[in-house]
Scaffold this motif. Structure first.
Motif, mmCIF file in Angstrom:
data_model
loop_
_atom_site.group_PDB
_atom_site.id
_atom_site.type_symbol
_atom_site.label_atom_id
_atom_site.label_comp_id
_atom_site.label_asym_id
_atom_site.label_seq_id
_atom_site.Cartn_x
_atom_site.Cartn_y
_atom_site.Cartn_z
ATOM 1 N N ILE A 183 -7.685 0.311 -7.437
ATOM 2 C CA ILE A 183 -7.681 1.132 -6.013
ATOM 3 C C ILE A 183 -6.832 2.035 -6.118
ATOM 4 O O ILE A 183 -5.536 2.005 -6.556
ATOM 5 N N TYR A 239 0.991 -1.386 -0.023
ATOM 6 C CA TYR A 239 -0.039 -0.064 0.060
ATOM 7 C C TYR A 239 0.946 1.381 0.191
ATOM 8 O O TYR A 239 0.677 2.480 -0.698
ATOM 9 N N PRO A 270 -4.872 4.669 -4.323
ATOM 10 C CA PRO A 270 -4.653 5.021 -2.980
ATOM 11 C C PRO A 270 -4.845 6.392 -2.502
ATOM 12 O O PRO A 270 -4.154 7.303 -3.303
ATOM 13 N N ASP A 304 -9.073 2.405 2.059
ATOM 14 C CA ASP A 304 -8.715 1.924 0.944
ATOM 15 C C ASP A 304 -8.687 0.209 1.366
ATOM 16 O O ASP A 304 -8.929 -0.660 0.518
#
Length: 201
Positions: free
Chosen positions: A157, A129, A159, A166
């Motif tokens: 996604i 991430y 972030p 998320d």
């Protein structure tokens, strides 16, 4: 080698799907789950190959010793050097070192094992991430659905910096899939929202 991956999927009875337009995974961090078996690796590689995603993998540069080094590079491995060439006495974090790889390649689809192990883990490794956030690239969600023998890339996604938000979205996505050995797969308990169904794990 695309013909070989196509043949492998045909023999094993697997199909593949793409849930969005191709440009999203030219530069991205790619995670794939569930990861419960050694068979996940060749399946994921074959599916990514058929979808046109040239997945790469970051590995410590110390592992690139002869004769494994050339083989690892052929397999798509990229060495991580945590000591910048401009200052060899300084050691940067693994997240910073991997994020900097996106400055070195025009296109980079970096595959990271978010669960960190084939064994049951109730907390995933969240380095992927922060790598995506630091490199300003999206996170693509690859999946293996053993119930239906379908794999692919199902969601993107972007972030926002709110890891709780998320990661809850990521957990909601993966809640629908089962691995080869379902008892070895768990969502990250820290980020399961009320919308995630634990019955799907």
């Amino acid at each position: 080698m695309k013909w070989l991956s196509k043949l492998y999927l045909k023999i094993t009875g697997w199909n593949y799907k793409l849930g969005f337009e191709e440009p999203h995974y030219k530069n991205c961090v790619m995670i794939c789950a569930p990861h419960t078996s050694n068979w996940d690796f060749p399946l994921a590689l074959s599916i990514m190959d058929q979808l046109g995603a040239r997945s790469r993998y970051a590995v410590k540069k110390e592992a690139f010793v002869f004769p494994l080094g050339p083989i690892m590079k052929k397999l798509g491995c990229i060495p991580i050097d945590r000591r910048p060439k401009t200052d060899r006495d300084k050691k940067v974090s693994t997240v910073d070192a991997i994020a900097s790889l996106f400055d070195q390649y025009d296109e980079l689809c970096l595959l990271i094992a978010a669960e960190g192990s084939r064994s049951l883990r109730e907390e995933w490794k969240t380095g992927f991430y922060y790598i995506a956030l630091k490199a300003n690239v999206p996170i693509c969600l690859g999946y293996l659905d053993y119930d239906n023998k379908v794999g692919g890339i199902g969601k993107v996604i972007h972030p926002c910096g709110d890891i709780d938000k998320d990661m809850a979205e990521i957990m909601n996505f993966f809640a629908q899939f089962k691995g080869k050995f379902p008892h070895k797969f768990s969502l990250d308990r820290r980020f399961i929202s009320s919308d995630s169904s634990e019955e799907d794990i």
